[in-house]
Design an enzyme around this catalytic site. Structure first.
Site, PDB file in Angstrom:
ATOM      1  CG  ASP A   1      -7.449   3.184  -0.848  1.00  0.00           C
ATOM      2  OD1 ASP A   1      -7.862   2.015  -0.845  1.00  0.00           O
ATOM      3  OD2 ASP A   1      -7.602   3.938   0.124  1.00  0.00           O
TER       4      ASP A   1
ATOM      5  CE  LYS B   1      -4.406   0.975   0.076  1.00  0.00           C
ATOM      6  NZ  LYS B   1      -5.549   0.129  -0.364  1.00  0.00           N
TER       7      LYS B   1
HETATM    8  P1  NDP Z   1     -13.091   7.706  -2.889  1.00  0.00           P
HETATM    9  O1  NDP Z   1     -12.036   8.718  -2.650  1.00  0.00           O
HETATM   10  O2  NDP Z   1     -13.626   7.532  -4.264  1.00  0.00           O
HETATM   11  O3  NDP Z   1     -14.340   7.976  -1.931  1.00  0.00           O
HETATM   12  C1  NDP Z   1     -14.190   7.992  -0.542  1.00  0.00           C
HETATM   13  C2  NDP Z   1     -15.540   8.283   0.083  1.00  0.00           C
HETATM   14  O4  NDP Z   1     -15.437   8.098   1.476  1.00  0.00           O
HETATM   15  C3  NDP Z   1     -15.984   9.723  -0.122  1.00  0.00           C
HETATM   16  O5  NDP Z   1     -17.377   9.775  -0.113  1.00  0.00           O
HETATM   17  C4  NDP Z   1     -15.394  10.400   1.096  1.00  0.00           C
HETATM   18  O6  NDP Z   1     -16.045  11.605   1.457  1.00  0.00           O
HETATM   19  C5  NDP Z   1     -15.591   9.355   2.154  1.00  0.00           C
HETATM   20  N1  NDP Z   1     -14.539   9.492   3.177  1.00  0.00           N
HETATM   21  C6  NDP Z   1     -13.198   9.450   2.979  1.00  0.00           C
HETATM   22  N2  NDP Z   1     -12.537   9.663   4.115  1.00  0.00           N
HETATM   23  C7  NDP Z   1     -13.470   9.859   5.053  1.00  0.00           C
HETATM   24  C8  NDP Z   1     -13.403  10.135   6.419  1.00  0.00           C
HETATM   25  N3  NDP Z   1     -12.221  10.251   7.075  1.00  0.00           N
HETATM   26  N4  NDP Z   1     -14.587  10.249   7.086  1.00  0.00           N
HETATM   27  C9  NDP Z   1     -15.776  10.131   6.434  1.00  0.00           C
HETATM   28  N5  NDP Z   1     -15.880   9.876   5.112  1.00  0.00           N
HETATM   29  C10 NDP Z   1     -14.756   9.748   4.444  1.00  0.00           C
HETATM   30  O7  NDP Z   1     -12.498   6.344  -2.328  1.00  0.00           O
HETATM   31  P2  NDP Z   1     -12.971   4.847  -2.628  1.00  0.00           P
HETATM   32  O8  NDP Z   1     -14.425   4.802  -2.879  1.00  0.00           O
HETATM   33  O9  NDP Z   1     -12.045   4.289  -3.636  1.00  0.00           O
HETATM   34  O10 NDP Z   1     -12.605   4.133  -1.246  1.00  0.00           O
HETATM   35  C11 NDP Z   1     -13.558   3.975  -0.194  1.00  0.00           C
HETATM   36  C12 NDP Z   1     -13.109   2.851   0.728  1.00  0.00           C
HETATM   37  O11 NDP Z   1     -13.015   1.636  -0.010  1.00  0.00           O
HETATM   38  C13 NDP Z   1     -11.739   3.039   1.368  1.00  0.00           C
HETATM   39  O12 NDP Z   1     -11.754   2.447   2.647  1.00  0.00           O
HETATM   40  C14 NDP Z   1     -10.821   2.233   0.460  1.00  0.00           C
HETATM   41  O13 NDP Z   1      -9.654   1.819   1.134  1.00  0.00           O
HETATM   42  C15 NDP Z   1     -11.725   1.063   0.149  1.00  0.00           C
HETATM   43  N6  NDP Z   1     -11.400   0.296  -1.037  1.00  0.00           N
HETATM   44  C16 NDP Z   1     -11.275   0.881  -2.249  1.00  0.00           C
HETATM   45  C17 NDP Z   1     -11.009   0.119  -3.376  1.00  0.00           C
HETATM   46  C18 NDP Z   1     -10.943   0.699  -4.735  1.00  0.00           C
HETATM   47  O14 NDP Z   1     -10.786  -0.057  -5.670  1.00  0.00           O
HETATM   48  N7  NDP Z   1     -11.085   2.005  -4.914  1.00  0.00           N
HETATM   49  C19 NDP Z   1     -10.792  -1.329  -3.262  1.00  0.00           C
HETATM   50  C20 NDP Z   1     -11.015  -1.868  -1.939  1.00  0.00           C
HETATM   51  C21 NDP Z   1     -11.294  -1.066  -0.887  1.00  0.00           C
HETATM   52  P3  NDP Z   1     -15.374  13.025   1.083  1.00  0.00           P
HETATM   53  O15 NDP Z   1     -15.574  13.181  -0.372  1.00  0.00           O
HETATM   54  O16 NDP Z   1     -16.117  14.010   1.911  1.00  0.00           O
HETATM   55  O17 NDP Z   1     -13.934  12.917   1.481  1.00  0.00           O
HETATM   56  O1  2IT Z   2      -7.854  -1.623  -0.921  1.00  0.00           O
HETATM   57  C1  2IT Z   2      -7.778  -2.090  -2.071  1.00  0.00           C
HETATM   58  O2  2IT Z   2      -7.880  -3.292  -2.300  1.00  0.00           O
HETATM   59  C2  2IT Z   2      -7.572  -1.152  -3.184  1.00  0.00           C
HETATM   60  N1  2IT Z   2      -7.541   0.056  -2.955  1.00  0.00           N
HETATM   61  C3  2IT Z   2      -7.377  -1.662  -4.580  1.00  0.00           C
HETATM   62  C4  2IT Z   2      -5.959  -2.095  -4.789  1.00  0.00           C
HETATM   63  C5  2IT Z   2      -5.594  -2.466  -6.195  1.00  0.00           C
HETATM   64  O3  2IT Z   2      -4.403  -2.728  -6.382  1.00  0.00           O
HETATM   65  O4  2IT Z   2      -6.438  -2.518  -7.080  1.00  0.00           O
END
Ligand code: NDP
Ligand code: 2IT
Length: 444
Positions: A165, A125
């Site tokens: 992420d 990461k």
């Molecule tokens: P984005 O940046 O696209 O969206 C994040 C969302 O979560 C936004 O709505 C944001 O609100 C909110 N958020 C972020 N930080 C906080 C916080 N501290 N408190 C409250 N709300 C918060 O990220 P993703 O959708 O990609 O990621 C969301 C989650 O999924 C994370 O935990 C990530 O690690 C996990 N994840 C992502 C993957 C991926 O492929 N993208 C894969 C697996 C897991 P705001 O806009 O107000 O910041």
């Molecule tokens: O938390 C996760 O699994 C991710 N943000 C996606 C990682 C990736 O390499 O696609």
């Protein structure tokens, strides 16, 4: 003191002031106790001591210039945690809360998640404490270029493959790829989540959210029900949340609440996804603007209260520790039967315990959100072959990976004496493949 406990004490001492990392390690260790009873050779080989120590940690300065010409300095991180079963793989997070403890917890989780996908990917990461909010496109580009200006030395299609992420989506991956290509003069699959015109995979954008809902469907099947007709609450409104909404709706669910870090919206008619996509993906605005466009909808300040909205299915898709014991209690009282973590570690340990105790079907993040990295693995395969697969073909592969992850977690939970506990099951199933590889490869 038993082996598991003594290694955990050492982890806390060596990694002081990193509570998120301790939390992630403790959960995995608790699940692994019966494994170590059955396999004393793992203790002799120091497997736990080795698995909690990243193979390599890279910290670097990221200086960049804003639109007014002022120079800023952020901190960059890449933790290459474990390469026993494949090249390092895992996302990059850009958020002001990022520090070494967050990257370590995420990298540690990634080892087991990647193992569960069945693909050849080690755990890693990275990210930065850079805050993308309110920055211009030019500022984002210069930051991404500066970040890659150092990271490029440490990554490669066969060594370490970053992706997105929180705060890192298609735009950021594009800028980073451009800079990497310029610095190396290569063109290959060194990053995933790329644009479709330059080596990206169909379904990668949708993958984490879709995968989370496919996993939920498997849990619901075990309860002899399905998504059809269910009321769903999804926290967040980013990449994962948006495509969880899309798939849940396609399968007959009704998503009534979503959030961002400021607050949540409730729409009893079902949240209109096109409006959310326009606001969050295109205009990069706040979720509260939704209520100006849909008269029946309400906005509430403060994101944690989203869990007071009654639902049968809850999908936390925002960030770590966003769902605590009190919220879990309210969800249960309101009749919630299934929770699947789209985010990484969104439920606190107390919340998880309460869900399990009350027989709520609970899909832990490293299983339920593995669809994103799994599809990254499919992107790597396509890049190596110099081929593109169709949406249908890739989605089918993603679906079968999620069904398999659910099955392996369920079977491991049964084998080790805690049927129905997918937390234990996912931790054990994910660990076993890495453990066998580490044993076979000797002390390295
Ligand atoms: P984005 O940046 O696209 O969206 C994040 C969302 O979560 C936004 O709505 C944001 O609100 C909110 N958020 C972020 N930080 C906080 C916080 N501290 N408190 C409250 N709300 C918060 O990220 P993703 O959708 O990609 O990621 C969301 C989650 O999924 C994370 O935990 C990530 O690690 C996990 N994840 C992502 C993957 C991926 O492929 N993208 C894969 C697996 C897991 P705001 O806009 O107000 O910041
Ligand atoms: O938390 C996760 O699994 C991710 N943000 C996606 C990682 C990736 O390499 O696609």
């Amino acid at each position: 003191m038993d082996y598991v406990k003594s290694v955990f004490e050492q982890v806390k001492k060596r990694n002081a002031n990193e509570p998120e990392f301790h939390q992630a390690v403790e959960e995995v260790f608790e699940s692994l106790r019966p494994v170590f009873q059955k396999h004393p050779e793992f203790e002799h080989a120091g497997l736990l001591e080795r698995i909690v120590e990243p193979e390599r940690q890279i910290l670097f300065r990221v200086p960049w210039t804003d639109d007014r010409g002022k120079v800023h300095v952020n901190r960059g991180f890449r933790i290459q945690f474990n390469s026993a079963i494949g090249p390092y793989k895992g996302g990059l997070r850009f958020h002001p809360s990022v520090y070494i403890g967050i990257i370590k917890f995420l990298g540690f989780e990634q080892i087991f998640k990647n193992s569960l996908t069945g693909l050849m990917m080690g755990g890693a990461k990275g990210g930065s404490d850079f805050d993308p909010k309110g920055k211009s496109d030019g500022e984002i580009m210069r930051f991404c270029q500066a970040f890659m200006g150092e990271l490029y030395r440490h990554i490669g299609a066969d060594t370490d493959v970053p992706a997105g992420d929180i705060g890192v989506g298609g735009r950021e991956v594009g800028y980073m790829y451009g800079q990497w290509k310029k610095l190396t003069t290569l063109f290959n699959g060194v990053l995933t989540g790329k644009g479709l015109d330059f080596g990206g995979s169909l379904v990668r954008t949708e993958a984490t959210g879709y995968g989370c809902v496919y996993f939920t469907e498997e849990m619901l099947k075990d309860r002899k029900t399905s998504m059809e007709g269910k009321t769903v609450v999804i926290s967040g409104s980013g990449n994962v949340a948006i495509y969880a909404h899309q798939k849940a709706t396609q399968l007959g669910g009704k998503v009534v609440a979503m959030s961002d870090s400021n607050g949540f919206i409730y729409d009893k008619n079902g949240i209109n996804l096109e409006t959310v996509k326009q606001l969050k993906e295109v205009e990069r605005k706040r979720i509260k603007e939704y209520v100006g466009k849909h008269s029946g909808a309400q906005y509430t300040e403060g994101c944690a209260k989203i869990w007071t909205v009654p639902c049968e299915v809850a999908l936390p898709c925002a960030t770590q520790n966003e769902l605590d014991e009190e919220s879990a209690g309210v969800l249960i009282k309101n009749g919630c039967i299934a929770v699947a973590e789209g985010a990484n570690m969104p439920s606190t340990p107390e919340a998880v315990k309460l869900f399990l105790k009350n027989k709520v079907s609970f899909g832990p993040g490293k299983a339920a959100n593995a669809g994103g990295v799994a599809t990254s693995g499919l992107e790597m395969a396509q890049d190596s072959q110099r081929l593109n697969w169709s949406f249908e073909e890739t989605d089918k592969k993603l679906h079968s990976i999620m069904v398999n992850i659910h099955k392996s977690a369920k079977e491991a939970a049964e084998e080790y004496g805690t049927p129905g506990n997918l937390v234990n099951g996912a931790n054990i199933a994910g660990f076993m493949k890495v453990a066998r590889a580490m044993m076979a490869q000797g002390v390295v």
